[in-house]
Design a protein around this motif. Sequence first.
Motif, PDB file in Angstrom:
ATOM      1  N   GLY A 122     -67.570 -97.703 -75.767  1.00 57.03           N
ATOM      2  CA  GLY A 122     -67.759 -98.730 -74.736  1.00 57.03           C
ATOM      3  C   GLY A 122     -67.910 -98.147 -73.353  1.00 57.03           C
ATOM      4  N   ASP A 123     -67.084 -98.648 -72.414  1.00 56.93           N
ATOM      5  CA  ASP A 123     -67.255 -98.292 -71.010  1.00 56.93           C
ATOM      6  C   ASP A 123     -66.499 -97.041 -70.587  1.00 56.93           C
ATOM      7  N   ALA A 124     -65.764 -96.425 -71.469  1.00 56.96           N
ATOM      8  CA  ALA A 124     -64.929 -95.282 -71.075  1.00 56.96           C
ATOM      9  C   ALA A 124     -65.794 -94.176 -70.474  1.00 56.96           C
ATOM     10  N   THR A 126     -64.231 -91.168 -69.187  1.00 58.11           N
ATOM     11  CA  THR A 126     -63.540 -89.877 -69.236  1.00 58.11           C
ATOM     12  C   THR A 126     -62.911 -89.692 -70.610  1.00 58.11           C
ATOM     13  N   CYS A 127     -62.517 -88.463 -70.876  1.00 55.98           N
ATOM     14  CA  CYS A 127     -61.670 -88.207 -72.038  1.00 55.98           C
ATOM     15  C   CYS A 127     -60.281 -88.772 -71.713  1.00 55.98           C
ATOM     16  N   PRO A 128     -59.408 -88.904 -72.702  1.00 58.00           N
ATOM     17  CA  PRO A 128     -58.090 -89.494 -72.424  1.00 58.00           C
ATOM     18  C   PRO A 128     -57.237 -88.651 -71.479  1.00 58.00           C
ATOM     19  N   HIS A 129     -57.683 -87.439 -71.158  1.00 62.30           N
ATOM     20  CA  HIS A 129     -56.929 -86.584 -70.240  1.00 62.30           C
ATOM     21  C   HIS A 129     -57.557 -86.576 -68.854  1.00 62.30           C
ATOM     22  N   GLY A 130     -58.587 -87.414 -68.660  1.00 60.28           N
ATOM     23  CA  GLY A 130     -59.137 -87.620 -67.325  1.00 60.28           C
ATOM     24  C   GLY A 130     -60.391 -86.831 -66.982  1.00 60.28           C
ATOM     25  N   HIS A 131     -60.925 -86.063 -67.936  1.00 60.99           N
ATOM     26  CA  HIS A 131     -62.129 -85.270 -67.639  1.00 60.99           C
ATOM     27  C   HIS A 131     -63.387 -86.091 -67.909  1.00 60.99           C
ATOM     28  N   PRO A 132     -64.358 -86.051 -66.986  1.00 60.75           N
ATOM     29  CA  PRO A 132     -65.536 -86.910 -67.137  1.00 60.75           C
ATOM     30  C   PRO A 132     -66.382 -86.529 -68.356  1.00 60.75           C
ATOM     31  N   ILE A 133     -66.780 -87.521 -69.118  1.00 62.59           N
ATOM     32  CA  ILE A 133     -67.630 -87.262 -70.281  1.00 62.59           C
ATOM     33  C   ILE A 133     -69.020 -86.838 -69.812  1.00 62.59           C
ATOM     34  N   GLU A 134     -69.530 -87.481 -68.795  1.00 58.07           N
ATOM     35  CA  GLU A 134     -70.845 -87.099 -68.260  1.00 58.07           C
ATOM     36  C   GLU A 134     -70.646 -86.005 -67.225  1.00 58.07           C
ATOM     37  N   PRO A 135     -71.143 -84.793 -67.475  1.00 56.64           N
ATOM     38  CA  PRO A 135     -70.953 -83.709 -66.508  1.00 56.64           C
ATOM     39  C   PRO A 135     -71.486 -84.105 -65.135  1.00 56.64           C
ATOM     40  N   GLY A 136     -70.817 -83.592 -64.091  1.00 60.56           N
ATOM     41  CA  GLY A 136     -71.272 -83.866 -62.731  1.00 60.56           C
ATOM     42  C   GLY A 136     -70.649 -85.103 -62.121  1.00 60.56           C
ATOM     43  N   THR A 137     -69.717 -85.736 -62.834  1.00 61.01           N
ATOM     44  CA  THR A 137     -69.107 -86.939 -62.276  1.00 61.01           C
ATOM     45  C   THR A 137     -67.606 -86.769 -62.057  1.00 61.01           C
ATOM     46  N   ARG A 138     -67.195 -85.517 -61.892  1.00 58.61           N
ATOM     47  CA  ARG A 138     -65.776 -85.231 -61.699  1.00 58.61           C
ATOM     48  C   ARG A 138     -65.325 -85.664 -60.308  1.00 58.61           C
ATOM     49  N   ILE A 139     -64.197 -86.366 -60.240  1.00 60.82           N
ATOM     50  CA  ILE A 139     -63.603 -86.769 -58.961  1.00 60.82           C
ATOM     51  C   ILE A 139     -62.695 -85.636 -58.498  1.00 60.82           C
ATOM     52  N   GLU A 140     -62.878 -85.172 -57.271  1.00 58.26           N
ATOM     53  CA  GLU A 140     -62.054 -84.077 -56.767  1.00 58.26           C
ATOM     54  C   GLU A 140     -60.618 -84.546 -56.558  1.00 58.26           C
ATOM     55  N   GLY A 141     -59.690 -83.707 -56.908  1.00 57.75           N
ATOM     56  CA  GLY A 141     -58.286 -84.025 -56.687  1.00 57.75           C
ATOM     57  C   GLY A 141     -57.551 -82.818 -56.159  1.00 57.75           C
ATOM     58  N   VAL A 142     -56.241 -82.946 -56.061  1.00 61.16           N
ATOM     59  CA  VAL A 142     -55.381 -81.840 -55.626  1.00 61.16           C
ATOM     60  C   VAL A 142     -54.273 -81.674 -56.657  1.00 61.16           C
ATOM     61  N   PRO A 143     -53.700 -80.455 -56.753  1.00 60.63           N
ATOM     62  CA  PRO A 143     -52.604 -80.284 -57.707  1.00 60.63           C
ATOM     63  C   PRO A 143     -51.382 -81.102 -57.293  1.00 60.63           C
ATOM     64  N   LEU A 144     -50.785 -81.795 -58.240  1.00 53.54           N
ATOM     65  CA  LEU A 144     -49.565 -82.555 -57.969  1.00 53.54           C
ATOM     66  C   LEU A 144     -48.504 -81.662 -57.331  1.00 53.54           C
ATOM     67  N   GLY A 145     -48.499 -80.401 -57.716  1.00 48.03           N
ATOM     68  CA  GLY A 145     -47.513 -79.460 -57.171  1.00 48.03           C
ATOM     69  C   GLY A 145     -47.653 -79.211 -55.678  1.00 48.03           C
ATOM     70  N   ASP A 146     -48.815 -79.566 -55.095  1.00 52.40           N
ATOM     71  CA  ASP A 146     -49.035 -79.360 -53.657  1.00 52.40           C
ATOM     72  C   ASP A 146     -48.678 -80.582 -52.822  1.00 52.40           C
ATOM     73  N   VAL A 147     -48.385 -81.702 -53.478  1.00 54.17           N
ATOM     74  CA  VAL A 147     -48.229 -82.971 -52.756  1.00 54.17           C
ATOM     75  C   VAL A 147     -46.818 -83.088 -52.176  1.00 54.17           C
ATOM     76  N   GLU A 148     -46.738 -83.612 -50.945  1.00 54.66           N
ATOM     77  CA  GLU A 148     -45.436 -83.705 -50.269  1.00 54.66           C
ATOM     78  C   GLU A 148     -44.646 -84.941 -50.715  1.00 54.66           C
TER      79      GLU A 148
END
Length: 237
Positions: A122-124, A126-148
């Motif tokens: 259907g509309d999914a 990403t994979c269940p771990h958050g990686h985009p199925i269609e290459p090139g559509t990754r959302i940039e993030g930061v490591p949780l370990g860096d967050v205040e």
Amino acid sequence: MSSHATVAEEEYLQTIFWLHEAGLPMTGANVARAMQLSAPTVHEMVGRLERDGYITRAADKSISFTEEGLSQAEAVVRRHRLIERFLTDVLGIAWDDVHEEAERLEHAMSPVLEARMLAAIGDAKTCPHGHPIEPGTRIEGVPLGDVEEGAKITVLRFENEAEDLLHLFKHEGLEPGREGTVATADGEFVTVDFGADSTATLTRSVAETVSVLADPSPPPRTALPEQLVLGKERYGR
Ligand SMILES: [Zn+2]
């Protein structure tokens, strides 16, 4: 040049693609760290990938995909993530149990089956771990370990999909899309409060393998965190 990559080559192409996708340096050293393999083993396979026309290596040893290599890498990455999503959403398998199944299936899937699976999820996106199925559509993030402390976060993805780590995340209630607040962050542990008496506690090194959107956000990372390659014995609590 062979028309199809071998299973081993596909494993390497996936790792190199992940470095490419994450904007991390594409080097043999990073491939070795990400795959937890020795430098000589990786050196040999990187040489084979170059001979078979999937990558080129510059004088500074940095790796680039050839057009053929990029398309093969994208294809196997797409199949892997699609299979994982199919296994969770259609077959009802827990999301912390699908990565290794997908590793086995991804090398042997026909285009017809791939198209059927894509229709089935259907509309999914990403994979269940958050990686985009269609290459090139990754959302940039930061490591949780860096967050205040006090920052609001949304879990984006698990960069390291080692099954033991996935079991740990599931146990702690961490899941892509889940929103929370960083309650505490010290040298050793990061605690995320999801509200309704639900909190996740991770060691700092494990928290570095979780990509999140954060507000306020620390600057993005450009180096491969050492913790992405943790051995099992190092991420226990
Ligand atoms: Zn996955």
